[in-house]
Design a protein around this motif. Structure first.
Motif, PDB file in Angstrom:
ATOM      1  N   ILE A 294      61.193   8.174 -58.834  1.00 21.87           N
ATOM      2  CA  ILE A 294      62.694   7.783 -58.166  1.00 21.87           C
ATOM      3  C   ILE A 294      61.893   7.337 -57.235  1.00 21.87           C
ATOM      4  N   LEU A 295      60.476   7.128 -56.960  1.00 24.89           N
ATOM      5  CA  LEU A 295      59.743   6.575 -55.719  1.00 24.89           C
ATOM      6  C   LEU A 295      59.652   5.337 -56.206  1.00 24.89           C
ATOM      7  N   ARG A 296      58.738   4.995 -57.164  1.00 25.43           N
ATOM      8  CA  ARG A 296      58.393   4.069 -58.035  1.00 25.43           C
ATOM      9  C   ARG A 296      59.445   3.247 -58.077  1.00 25.43           C
ATOM     10  N   LEU A 297      60.667   3.543 -58.843  1.00 22.19           N
ATOM     11  CA  LEU A 297      61.965   2.849 -58.637  1.00 22.19           C
ATOM     12  C   LEU A 297      62.308   2.301 -57.515  1.00 22.19           C
ATOM     13  N   SER A 298      62.138   2.716 -56.344  1.00 21.10           N
ATOM     14  CA  SER A 298      62.244   2.772 -55.124  1.00 21.10           C
ATOM     15  C   SER A 298      61.930   1.349 -54.884  1.00 21.10           C
ATOM     16  N   GLY A 299      60.543   1.187 -55.178  1.00 19.99           N
ATOM     17  CA  GLY A 299      59.616   0.341 -54.917  1.00 19.99           C
ATOM     18  C   GLY A 299      59.862  -1.029 -55.430  1.00 19.99           C
ATOM     19  N   TYR A 300      59.854  -0.363 -57.486  1.00 19.64           N
ATOM     20  CA  TYR A 300      60.746  -1.697 -58.468  1.00 19.64           C
ATOM     21  C   TYR A 300      61.872  -2.086 -57.960  1.00 19.64           C
ATOM     22  N   HIS A 301      62.285  -1.980 -57.504  1.00 17.42           N
ATOM     23  CA  HIS A 301      63.906  -2.646 -56.532  1.00 17.42           C
ATOM     24  C   HIS A 301      63.983  -2.522 -55.338  1.00 17.42           C
ATOM     25  N   ALA A 302      62.605  -3.125 -54.216  1.00 18.90           N
ATOM     26  CA  ALA A 302      62.507  -3.123 -53.846  1.00 18.90           C
ATOM     27  C   ALA A 302      63.424  -2.284 -52.341  1.00 18.90           C
ATOM     28  N   ILE A 303      63.973  -1.422 -52.418  1.00 18.29           N
ATOM     29  CA  ILE A 303      65.209  -0.198 -52.385  1.00 18.29           C
ATOM     30  C   ILE A 303      65.081  -0.420 -50.618  1.00 18.29           C
ATOM     31  N   PRO A 304      66.190  -1.196 -49.317  1.00 19.97           N
ATOM     32  CA  PRO A 304      65.578  -1.132 -48.450  1.00 19.97           C
ATOM     33  C   PRO A 304      66.212   0.383 -47.324  1.00 19.97           C
ATOM     34  N   LEU A 305      66.132   1.504 -48.246  1.00 25.93           N
ATOM     35  CA  LEU A 305      66.752   2.907 -47.078  1.00 25.93           C
ATOM     36  C   LEU A 305      66.124   3.594 -47.811  1.00 25.93           C
ATOM     37  N   PRO A 306      65.832   4.648 -47.240  1.00 23.88           N
ATOM     38  CA  PRO A 306      64.736   5.680 -46.894  1.00 23.88           C
ATOM     39  C   PRO A 306      64.994   6.500 -47.746  1.00 23.88           C
ATOM     40  N   VAL A 307      65.114   6.003 -48.774  1.00 29.54           N
ATOM     41  CA  VAL A 307      65.447   7.496 -50.284  1.00 29.54           C
ATOM     42  C   VAL A 307      64.129   8.526 -50.257  1.00 29.54           C
ATOM     43  N   GLY A 308      63.040   7.669 -50.146  1.00 33.42           N
ATOM     44  CA  GLY A 308      62.156   9.275 -50.845  1.00 33.42           C
ATOM     45  C   GLY A 308      61.493   9.198 -49.706  1.00 33.42           C
ATOM     46  N   GLU A 309      61.725   9.168 -47.965  1.00 31.65           N
ATOM     47  CA  GLU A 309      61.765  10.002 -46.610  1.00 31.65           C
ATOM     48  C   GLU A 309      62.167  10.739 -46.791  1.00 31.65           C
ATOM     49  N   THR A 310      63.757  10.301 -47.509  1.00 28.36           N
ATOM     50  CA  THR A 310      65.081  11.871 -47.595  1.00 28.36           C
ATOM     51  C   THR A 310      64.341  12.836 -47.924  1.00 28.36           C
ATOM     52  N   MET A 311      63.966  12.738 -49.048  1.00 28.74           N
ATOM     53  CA  MET A 311      64.033  13.181 -50.183  1.00 28.74           C
ATOM     54  C   MET A 311      62.775  13.873 -50.515  1.00 28.74           C
ATOM     55  N   ILE A 312      62.048  13.985 -49.056  1.00 24.85           N
ATOM     56  CA  ILE A 312      60.295  14.744 -48.741  1.00 24.85           C
ATOM     57  C   ILE A 312      60.335  15.630 -47.325  1.00 24.85           C
ATOM     58  N   ALA A 313      61.576  15.028 -46.744  1.00 23.74           N
ATOM     59  CA  ALA A 313      61.924  15.436 -45.261  1.00 23.74           C
ATOM     60  C   ALA A 313      62.948  16.649 -45.207  1.00 23.74           C
ATOM     61  N   ARG A 314      63.568  16.415 -46.499  1.00 27.05           N
ATOM     62  CA  ARG A 314      63.978  17.464 -47.437  1.00 27.05           C
ATOM     63  C   ARG A 314      63.796  18.472 -47.510  1.00 27.05           C
ATOM     64  N   LYS A 315      62.745  18.469 -48.048  1.00 33.10           N
ATOM     65  CA  LYS A 315      61.936  19.544 -48.584  1.00 33.10           C
ATOM     66  C   LYS A 315      60.926  19.742 -47.553  1.00 33.10           C
ATOM     67  N   MET A 316      60.522  19.339 -46.846  1.00 31.54           N
ATOM     68  CA  MET A 316      59.242  19.898 -45.525  1.00 31.54           C
ATOM     69  C   MET A 316      60.571  21.010 -45.029  1.00 31.54           C
ATOM     70  N   ALA A 317      61.892  20.419 -45.078  1.00 28.80           N
ATOM     71  CA  ALA A 317      62.730  21.164 -43.606  1.00 28.80           C
ATOM     72  C   ALA A 317      62.319  22.515 -44.579  1.00 28.80           C
ATOM     73  N   HIS A 318      62.600  22.761 -46.132  1.00 29.44           N
ATOM     74  CA  HIS A 318      63.477  23.592 -46.484  1.00 29.44           C
ATOM     75  C   HIS A 318      61.950  24.445 -46.487  1.00 29.44           C
ATOM     76  N   GLU A 319      60.813  24.137 -47.056  1.00 26.33           N
ATOM     77  CA  GLU A 319      59.749  24.898 -47.283  1.00 26.33           C
ATOM     78  C   GLU A 319      59.431  25.718 -45.414  1.00 26.33           C
TER      79      GLU A 319
END
Length: 261
Positions: free
Chosen positions: A59-84
């Motif tokens: 998912i993270l690599r494809l975010s860079g490949y498509h130059a997605i201007p939305l915090p997809v990876g940031e949100t994924m990781i932030a939710r992981k950190m919140a859960h932990e």
């Protein structure tokens, strides 16, 4: 690539393709939410996929490949950190800067940028190969000139190196702490980002710097991402500390020992 990751690649690629064509379109974030990838790290009883870093790297690599201007990876990781951390998982898009967790934040953020750099490099390579095949000079395709072929070979080498480094780091993160592997991967990605951006623009000429042309959307991110979550000096020093902290003070001994963990 297993069947689950193949399905993930197909689904995310299709969604990102739609979003990259109209990044400001209302409802894009809702489409990402509905796909469920933002909860990839969360357990199934919380609506997640119970996934690991190898799935996340896609998912993270494809975010860079498509130059997605939305915090997809940031949100994924932030939710992981919140859960932990045992706190309530926030809804909506999140920023990693909202969390203060020291080395863990740097490691996760660095790996996010490594994967995004890997995807953006692949996009630059594909765009440059296509451009040099279509563009002619002195009656020949640019890609037929030996000097151009040499530059394209360099781009291919950098793309493969960063992809390999990010893949190895994902395995290490799923298996152990991944500290050394992420340090190496981010440094390698940083080094490649500037080189790839420079070669890509050189081979595209003036058209590469226009905002309307797709190359610029990737190279401007490469220049930014290589400085975020640790620059070259930061990660080189971290690698040195890993080596000096190993019982044999040997890079080879450290690398081989990490492979057995």
């Amino acid at each position: 690539m297993n069947d689950y990751i193949e399905i993930l690649v197909h689904s995310v690629n299709r969604l990102y393709g739609d979003i990259s064509d109209g990044p400001e379109k209302p409802g894009n974030w809702q489409l990402i939410e509905e796909l469920g990838i933002l909860n990839l790290f969360l357990p199934e009883d919380l609506g997640g996929m119970d996934g690991g870093w190898q799935e996340a790297s896609v998912i993270l690599r494809l975010s860079g490949y498509h130059a997605i201007p939305l915090p997809v990876g940031e949100t994924m990781i932030a939710r992981k950190m919140a859960h932990e951390a045992g706190i309530e998982i926030p809804s909506g898009p999140l920023n990693l800067n909202d969390f203060v967790t020291g080395d863990m934040l740097m490691k996760y953020g660095a790996y996010l940028r490594t994967c995004q750099i890997s995807g953006a490099i692949l996009a630059c390579l594909e765009k440059t190969v296509e451009y040099t095949r279509d563009r002619k000079q002195f009656g020949r395709q640019l890609s037929k000139f030996q000097a151009i072929q040499h530059q394209l070979a360099l781009l291919t080498e950098e793309a493969a190196a960063v992809a390999s480094a990010s893949a190895a780091a994902a395995v290490a993160l799923d298996r152990s702490d991944g500290n050394f592997e992420v340090s190496c991967a981010k440094l390698r990605a940083n080094q490649a980002a500037g080189l790839v951006a420079g070669i890509s623009h050189q081979l595209h000429g003036a058209i590469g710097i226009t905002k309307e042309f797709g190359l610029y959307h990737h190279t401007q991110r490469l220049w930014a991402w290589r400085a975020e979550f640790g620059n070259n000096r930061y990660w080189a020093q971290r690698i040195g500390k890993h080596i000096l902290g190993h019982s044999d003070n040997s890079a080879w001994a450290l690398i081989t020992s990490r492979g057995n963990q």
